[in-house]
Design an enzyme around this catalytic site. Structure first.
Site, short mmCIF file in Angstrom:
data_model
loop_
_atom_site.label_atom_id
_atom_site.label_comp_id
_atom_site.label_asym_id
_atom_site.label_seq_id
_atom_site.Cartn_x
_atom_site.Cartn_y
_atom_site.Cartn_z
N ASP A 1 -42.15 14.47 7.77
CA ASP A 1 -42.69 14.56 6.41
C ASP A 1 -41.62 14.27 5.37
O ASP A 1 -40.41 14.33 5.65
CB ASP A 1 -43.30 15.95 6.18
N GLU B 1 -41.41 20.13 7.57
CA GLU B 1 -40.10 20.72 7.24
C GLU B 1 -39.98 21.00 5.75
O GLU B 1 -39.39 22.01 5.34
CB GLU B 1 -38.97 19.77 7.68
#
Ligand code: ZN
Length: 491
Positions: free
Chosen positions: A128, A195
């Site tokens: 991400d 994350e």
């Protein structure tokens, strides 16, 4: 006369003895054992198809796996596209490894080793990226999700953080698989799907691996980099995070009667009380200490540094206050030596002529190894004393990580590979931000945080900022580093 002479001799002799001790210690100074020296034989460079790697990083950037503060805005189909892209692009890697999709679109790959008595290694990257701040799109030289390859770099959100690592790992494993490399030690990839928000994917991965009995020799994740211009020697330095700070946000509320601002109470009301409380907390700073991973960096680099730094580090017993003063003089330096206190948000009444019924402030702490959320809370409580305020955690606080070894075989393998690929001296240090690797503690002995990209101090703002890009030279370093690390650690 005789007595005066003796005193005079004494006055000269004491500083001379002291000077001699200081000089001898300076010239014989060696960093603590294992910190820099390593007898590990690093595997030879692997062939890198840099054109292919650049095209694949560009393609990965064009899949906008953006995590938002409000998770309802996340376009989950993009993670599916990224997964399909990886499967189609790295066929040999996918034949060599088994693949699982777990919570938060997180991927776990397992490259089974031939010797199951050896502890596995875990290599991490996240899929991400953070959003582009609305209104700043126009400041980008190339659109943030176009993956443009220009001027010797791949441009776009995630080029460094952390699709560069993701693609670097996959490129290295594809190349090693095609060449018939098979690891002796199992290699596990954990590619977090969230994350940048809360790392629930990495937490799920840690639970799963622990339940399977995995106790990895080490985890390697993002964190620190190769600095082109480190502040100690001015030269290149590969810095590996051996710990990361904890994270907590304290919410301070001052309750008050409220009412019309034309007739304020004697103490001026909730905002004034709140201001006194915030000031009291900020005025009671955590003392800086020359210890832990922050100090280790200076100890490791001292032999390369100028005479004053070398002398001060070699004679820490004498110069500790000076060292703390020097390192702590800049905000990033100070952050290495203590728990930081940063007031970030304030809320009063909704109108200029209304006294608030409760005034609130938020203070963000980054907790250094050695402190805990409990010590932070009790320090804040004693600072505010009997001021009429309440203190509470805004969200559950996170403790600092454990400090990983700088003498284990794992450290030697990771630091020697970082040194071989960067051509720079290597030092441990403290990560002042947070990474997914902190969740992995239950499933690993040592955790290291390092990305083999060479950046100037001023470039660090590219991460999460405007014009994020990865140079092709750095992309090549990424592939080399991961490839050589896998062969050195698991071959
Ligand atoms: Zn990251």
């Amino acid at each position: 006369m005789k007595i005066v002479g003796r005193i005079a001799l004494g006055l000269v002799a004491v500083p001379l003895v002291l000077l001699a001790v200081v000089l001898v210690r300076t010239f014989t100074y060696r960093p603590p054992a294992g910190l820099t020296a390593s007898d590990v034989q690093v595997a030879a460079p692997i062939p890198v198809d840099l054109g292919r790697a650049a095209r694949n990083l560009s393609a990965a950037i064009q899949i906008p796996t953006v995590r938002h503060q409000d998770r309802a805005q996340d376009q989950l189909a993009e993670w599916g596209r990224l997964h399909a892209f990886l499967q189609a692009t790295y066929p040999a890697a996918h034949r060599a490894m088994s693949r699982e999709v777990i919570d938060a679109q997180t991927l776990i790959y397992t490259w089974a080793g031939s010797d199951l008595t050896l502890a596995p290694i875990i290599l991490m990257a996240h899929q991400d990226v953070v959003p582009v701040t609305p209104g700043t799109e126009g400041a980008w030289k190339h659109p943030p999700f176009a993956g443009v390859i220009a001027g010797g770099a791949v441009w776009g959100r995630g080029a460094i953080d952390d699709k560069g690592s993701l693609i670097g790992l996959m490129e290295a494993i594809e190349t090693l698989s095609v060449r018939g490399f098979a690891p002796k030690r199992t290699v596990i990839l954990v590619l977090g799907g969230d994350e940048e928000v809360q790392g629930s994917g990495a937490q799920a991965a840690a639970r799963l691996l622990k339940a399977r009995g995995v106790s990895a020799e080490f985890v390697l994740d993002e964190g620190l980099v190769i600095l082109k211009d480190n502040p100690i020697t001015g030269g290149k330095l590969a810095v590996i995070g051996t710990a990361e700070k904890g994270y907590a946000t304290l919410k301070i509320t001052a309750r008050a009667a409220g009412g019309h601002s034309s007739a304020p109470p004697k103490d001026s009301g909730g905002v004034a009380t709140l201001a006194r409380a915030v000031t009291a907390i900020v005025d009671d700073q955590f003392p800086m200490a020359f210890r832990g991973p922050g100090a280790d960096m200076l100890k490791a680099v001292a032999p390369e540094a100028g005479f004053p730094v070398k002398m001060a580090v070699a004679n820490e017993w004498l110069f500790r206050p000076l060292l703390i003063g020097q390192v702590g003089a800049t905000p990033p330096g100070a952050a290495l030596l203590h728990t930081t206190i940063a007031p970030t948000m304030l809320k009063g009444s909704p109108k200029e002529n209304v006294l608030p019924q409760d005034a609130t402030a938020w203070i963000n702490y980054r907790i250094a190894p050695g402190d805990t959320p409990d010590t932070v809370m009790s320090r804040a409580k004693s600072a505010v004393g009997d001021l009429p305020v309440t203190l509470a955690w805004n969200t559950p606080p996170a403790s600092p990580s454990a400090v990983s070894s700088t003498s284990s075989r794992a450290w030697q393998v990771v630091s020697a590979t970082a040194g071989a690929v960067s051509g720079a001296p290597v030092a441990p240090s403290l990560v002042t931000a947070a990474t997914d690797s902190r969740w992995m503690q239950p499933a690993a002995r040592d955790i290291y945080r390092f990305q083999p990209v060479e950046l100037a101090l001023a470039d660090v703002q590219l991460i999460h900022g405007t014009n994020e890009h990865l140079t092709l030279r750095n992309l090549e370093k990424m592939v080399q580093f991961y490839g050589r690390l896998i062969v050195t650690a698991a071959g």
